[in-house]
Write an enzyme that holds these catalytic residues in place. Structure first.
Site, mmCIF file in Angstrom:
data_model
loop_
_atom_site.group_PDB
_atom_site.id
_atom_site.type_symbol
_atom_site.label_atom_id
_atom_site.label_comp_id
_atom_site.label_asym_id
_atom_site.label_seq_id
_atom_site.Cartn_x
_atom_site.Cartn_y
_atom_site.Cartn_z
ATOM 1 N N GLU A 32 6.566 -6.323 13.925
ATOM 2 C CA GLU A 32 5.373 -5.793 14.639
ATOM 3 C C GLU A 32 4.156 -6.144 13.830
ATOM 4 O O GLU A 32 4.292 -6.699 12.849
ATOM 5 C CB GLU A 32 5.640 -4.431 15.134
ATOM 6 C CG GLU A 32 6.616 -4.371 16.224
ATOM 7 C CD GLU A 32 6.675 -2.663 16.729
ATOM 8 O OE1 GLU A 32 5.669 -2.137 16.804
ATOM 9 O OE2 GLU A 32 7.726 -2.178 16.922
ATOM 10 N N HIS A 66 -3.815 5.727 21.171
ATOM 11 C CA HIS A 66 -2.096 5.718 20.901
ATOM 12 C C HIS A 66 -1.798 6.722 19.980
ATOM 13 O O HIS A 66 -0.907 7.138 20.221
ATOM 14 C CB HIS A 66 -1.831 4.244 20.507
ATOM 15 C CG HIS A 66 -0.462 3.946 20.446
ATOM 16 N ND1 HIS A 66 0.296 4.148 21.446
ATOM 17 C CD2 HIS A 66 0.218 3.484 19.211
ATOM 18 C CE1 HIS A 66 1.528 3.785 21.144
ATOM 19 N NE2 HIS A 66 1.468 3.577 19.826
ATOM 20 N N ARG A 96 -2.920 -3.218 13.685
ATOM 21 C CA ARG A 96 -3.301 -3.066 14.976
ATOM 22 C C ARG A 96 -4.799 -2.837 15.287
ATOM 23 O O ARG A 96 -5.272 -3.000 16.035
ATOM 24 C CB ARG A 96 -2.327 -1.579 15.358
ATOM 25 C CG ARG A 96 -2.573 -1.394 16.743
ATOM 26 C CD ARG A 96 -1.559 -0.358 17.105
ATOM 27 N NE ARG A 96 -0.146 -0.851 17.056
ATOM 28 C CZ ARG A 96 0.871 -0.080 17.267
ATOM 29 N NH1 ARG A 96 0.680 1.125 17.235
ATOM 30 N NH2 ARG A 96 2.185 -0.682 16.931
ATOM 31 N N HIS A 112 -4.431 1.457 20.761
ATOM 32 C CA HIS A 112 -3.402 0.137 20.624
ATOM 33 C C HIS A 112 -3.907 -0.651 21.693
ATOM 34 O O HIS A 112 -4.596 -0.571 22.582
ATOM 35 C CB HIS A 112 -2.061 0.746 21.655
ATOM 36 C CG HIS A 112 -0.845 -0.434 21.203
ATOM 37 N ND1 HIS A 112 -0.719 -1.469 22.024
ATOM 38 C CD2 HIS A 112 0.265 -0.337 20.817
ATOM 39 C CE1 HIS A 112 0.198 -2.014 21.561
ATOM 40 N NE2 HIS A 112 1.018 -1.131 20.786
ATOM 41 N N ARG A 141 -2.249 3.541 10.876
ATOM 42 C CA ARG A 141 -0.750 3.598 10.669
ATOM 43 C C ARG A 141 -0.112 2.068 10.857
ATOM 44 O O ARG A 141 -0.578 1.356 11.920
ATOM 45 C CB ARG A 141 -0.127 4.527 11.596
ATOM 46 C CG ARG A 141 1.158 4.564 11.703
ATOM 47 C CD ARG A 141 1.425 5.714 12.796
ATOM 48 N NE ARG A 141 1.191 4.984 14.162
ATOM 49 C CZ ARG A 141 2.222 4.417 14.874
ATOM 50 N NH1 ARG A 141 3.274 4.133 14.691
ATOM 51 N NH2 ARG A 141 1.482 3.849 16.122
HETATM 52 C C1 SIN Z 1 4.513 -0.776 20.068
HETATM 53 O O1 SIN Z 1 5.732 -0.618 20.639
HETATM 54 O O2 SIN Z 1 3.655 -1.431 19.998
HETATM 55 C C2 SIN Z 1 4.107 0.601 19.666
HETATM 56 C C3 SIN Z 1 4.787 0.896 18.111
HETATM 57 C C4 SIN Z 1 4.227 2.071 17.395
HETATM 58 O O3 SIN Z 1 3.081 2.432 17.986
HETATM 59 O O4 SIN Z 1 4.340 2.057 16.274
#
Ligand code: SIN
Length: 591
Positions: A131, A353, A292, A246, A388
C-alpha cells in the site's frame, strides 16, 4: 454555564452504579483486543455505543502491515517507511516497538482464529500486498478486502467466549468520572438513562472522529466521544491538527462514503484525470503508491485544476478474476452504484479517513490521567506522526492493547508514569472555551452549554445561506449542529487549509452549542464534534507550515522549527491550553 436538565437530575451518588476492575469503552479492534488482554481474574465491562460487531473496524479493507519475512523485508525498512510517511513527527521509539512486536501480533490474531488470506507459495504463508508508502509487500489481509470485518468477527467471538468480560451494548460514554485527578469510572447513557460504572482502570478505545467532515469513510458512530471526554476530564491530547484524507473514496452520496482500498493501487490500479492522464506520474518516486497525504493533495490539486468533483481510479488492467477474488467488497459496492471496475474506471474523490491525533499515551497506553488508558484511533501513541503509514493502525490497536494488558498485570494501581514531557513547554492560552469547572465528581457539569445563540441579525452562521436543516432538526438542535460542524470543517479545515479559513472556522465553531434539553446520544455526539472541531482548527491555525496531513496554502512548505508536536489540555478555567512536545530524531532516540 447552563446544565442539561435531564443530566442535572442525575446526581451520581443516587445513580445505580456498577463496579468492575476494568471498563473498556469501544468495541473495534482496539477495544476487543484490550478486553481480551486484561489479566485473568479481573472483571471487565466492555461498553459499546452500538452493538458488538458494529464498530468502525469492520469498514477497514486494506489489511495489517507487519514484517513476517526477514529475507524480503526487515524491521528497519518498516520502521523507515513509517517514519518517512510520518513526515518528521513520529516518536521513533514507539515506531520501533510497534514494528518489532508486529509479527507476534499477527501470530496472536491467527491463534485467535483470524482467517488471513493464504499465499499459495507454501503452507502457513500469508498473502501480502503493498500500500501507499511501503517499500515492500508486507500488508496481510483477509476476505480479500474485508480485513476489518474478519478481525471484528474473530475478536468478537473470542470476547463472547470470555466469561470475565461482559458487554454493555448501546452504552454511550457521556463523561469520565474523576476523583482527585484520578479516573475512577464513567457515566454511560444506556436505554435513555444515565448509568455509572466505577472502575479501577478505564481504557478508551472509542475510535476517531471522521464525522467531523461531510465526506468520510468512517461510519456515523465515529464522533470522537472518548477523545472529547478525555479532554473534558483534563487529559493531554496531541497532534489533533493531523487528519488523514483518503484519496480514493467512491464518489457517490453516502455516509460513510465507500472506501476504494489503496491495495487496489498496490495491485496495479492507476489514478487518472478526465483526459486519462496518470495523476501521480512524476509527482513522487513511488507514483500511485506514494504516502497517502501526497496522493490526496495531488488528487485535490488536479480536481481543482480541471474543475472536476472527482477523478478516476483505473483498475481495468487487473485481470477480472483477480479483481473478483481480491476485492469482493469493493466490487459489490461499485456494482451497487452501477459501475463495473473490470471494464470502466471508478469515480473517486478524497474523504476524511483517520485522525492521527488523540489522547497522548506512553508506550503502555497510559494517559496523563492516572487510571485512564487509551488505545487505537482514540489514542496518540506517536507512531503515526503527521501522516499514518497505510495499514499501521490495526496493528497499533492490537500491539498497544496487549501492552496495556501487561501494564495492568504489573501495576494494578496504575499511578503513572505520565508520558514524558506531555503538556510541557511553550504554554499558550487558547480561545475555545469548554466551560464548566475542573474535573469533578459530577460528570454532568462537564458537558457543554445548552442552546444556540445566533448573533443579532444573523439567524444562521455566516456562509450557510440556508436556514433549512440538512438532515432534520431545527437551528441549534443536535442534527443541525452536527451538519454545521461537518460543513465548516470540510470547507475550512479540510485537505487544504489557510489562516483565513481556519479563523473563520473557529469563529463559527465558537458560536455553535448544542441544545441538550432532552439529553441523549444525538446531543452528546454533536457536542463532542463541536469540541473536537475547535481542537483541530485551533492547532491547525497555530501550525504555520505544511506537513503530512496538515496542508496550508498560505504556508506551503515544512518549517524545521515546526518539527514539534502540539498538545492540548483543558485548563481549570475551562479554556483550551496548547503546548509543545519535542520530537527526537531516530538517532537521538536510540542514543
Ligand atoms: C485502505 O485500504 O486503503 C485503507 C488502509 C488504511 O487506512 O490503513
Amino acid at each position: 454555564m447552563l446544565i442539561p436538565r435531564g443530566l442535572l437530575a442525575a446526581d451520581p451518588s443516587r445513580l445505580q452504579a456498577e463496579e468492575v476492575d476494568v471498563l473498556v469503552v469501544g468495541s473495534g479492534v482496539a477495544g476487543l483486543s484490550a478486553a481480551l488482554a486484561v489479566p485473568p481474574g479481573r472483571t471487565v465491562c466492555l461498553a459499546t455505543k452500538d452493538r458488538l460487531g458494529h464498530s468502525a473496524t469492520r469498514y477497514a479493507q486494506g489489511g495489517i502491515a507487519a514484517v513476517l519475512d526477514l529475507v524480503g523485508d526487515s524491521v528497519a525498512e518498516h520502521v523507515a517507511d513509517t517514519l518517512a510517511a510520518g513526515a518528521g513527527l513520529c516518536d521513533p521509539v514507539a515506531v520501533q516497538m510497534l514494528v518489532e512486536e508486529g509479527g507476534q501480533a499477527i501470530a496472536d490474531l491467527r491463534e485467535l482464529g483470524v482467517g488471513f488470506d493464504p499465499d499459495p507459495s507454501g503452507p502457513g504463508e500469508l498473502a501480502r500486498t503493498r500500500e501507499g508508502g511501503h517499500s515492500r509487500s508486507r500488508v496481510v489481509h483477509a476476505g480479500g478486502d474485508a480485513t476489518g470485518a474478519e478481525l471484528e468477527r474473530a475478536l468478537t467471538e473470542a470476547v463472547r467466549a470470555t466469561p470475565s468480560v461482559h458487554s454493555a451494548e448501546h452504552a454511550f460514554l457521556v463523561d469520565l468520572l474523576t476523583t482527585e485527578g484520578r479516573v475512577t469510572g464513567a457515566l454511560l447513557w444506556i436505554d435513555g438513562r444515565p448509568r455509572l460504572v466505577r472502575a479501577g482502570a478505564v481504557v478508551l478505545a472509542s475510535g476517531g472522529a471522521g464525522q467531523l467532515f461531510a465526506d468520510t469513510t468512517n461510519p456515523p458512530l465515529s464522533t470522537g466521544d472518548g477523545i472529547a471526554a478525555a479532554l473534558r476530564a483534563g487529559a493531554v491530547l496531541a497532534d489533533m491538527e493531523f487528519v488523514q484524507f483518503h484519496p480514493t473514496a467512491l464518489h457517490v452520496e453516502g455516509d460513510p462514503r465507500p472506501l476504494i482500498s489503496e491495495a487496489m493501487r498496490g495491485e496495479g490500479a492507476v489514478l487518472r484525470d478526465g483526459d486519462g492522464t496518470a495523476v501521480m506520474a512524476g509527482v513522487h518516486p513511488l507514483g500511485d503508491l506514494a504516502p497517502r497525504d501526497v496522493v490526496t493533495r495531488a488528487v485535490a490539486a488536479r480536481m481543482a485544476a480541471t474543475g472536476t468533483r472527482h477523478l478516476w481510479l483505473d483498475a481495468t488492467s487487473i485481470p477480472a478474476d483477480h479483481l473478483e477474488r481480491r476485492f469482493p467488497t469493493i466490487l459489490a459496492r461499485c456494482r451497487a452504484a452501477g459501475i463495473d471496475p473490470s471494464r470502466q474506471p471508478i469515480p473517486v474523490s478524497p474523504a476524511a479517513h483517520y485522525l492521527m491525533g488523540g489522547v497522548v499515551t506512553d508506550l503502555d497506553g497510559r494517559t496523563s490521567l492516572p487510571g485512564l488508558f487509551a488505545v487505537g484511533e482514540a489514542a496518540c501513541t506517536g507512531v503515526h506522526g503527521a501522516n499514518r503509514l497505510a495499514s499501521n493502525s490495526l496493528l497499533e490497536g492490537v500491539v498497544f492493547a496487549a501492552r496495556i494488558g501487561t501494564a495492568l498485570a504489573e501495576d494494578p494501581h496504575q499511578e503513572g508514569p505520565w508520558p514524558s514531557g506531555a503538556g510541557a513547554g511553550g504554554t499558550r492560552v487558547g480561545v475555545a472555551g469548554l466551560g464548566g469547572p475542573g474535573a469533578v465528581e459530577n460528570p454532568a457539569q462537564l458537558h457543554p452549554e445548552v442552546g444556540y445563540a445566533p448573533p443579532p441579525g444573523d439567524p444562521v452562521p455566516a456562509g450557510s445561506g440556508d436556514t433549512r436543516p440538512e438532515r432534520g432538526g431545527g437551528v441549534g438542535e443536535p442534527l443541525w449542529v452536527r451538519d454545521r460542524v461537518r460543513r465548516v470543517m470540510t470547507d475550512r479545515v479540510g485537505v487544504v487549509r489557510s489562516g483565513e479559513g481556519l479563523a473563520a472556522a473557529m469563529a463559527e465553531l465558537e458560536r455553535l452549542t448544542v441544545g441538550l434539553g432532552d439529553p441523549g446520544p444525538a446531543g452528546f455526539e454533536a457536542a463532542n464534534l463541536v469540541q473536537l472541531g475547535r481542537a483541530v482548527a485551533e492547532l491547525a491555525a497555530w501550525r504555520e507550515e505544511s506537513r503530512g496531513g496538515h496542508w496550508r496554502s498560505d504556508h506551503p512548505a515544512p518549517v524545521e522549527a515546526w518539527r514539534v508536536r502540539q498538545t492540548l489540555t483543558r485548563s481549570s478555567d475551562g479554556n483550551l491550553e496548547t503546548g509543545l512536545l519535542a520530537v527526537p530524531t531516530a538517532e537521538e532516540a536510540h542514543r
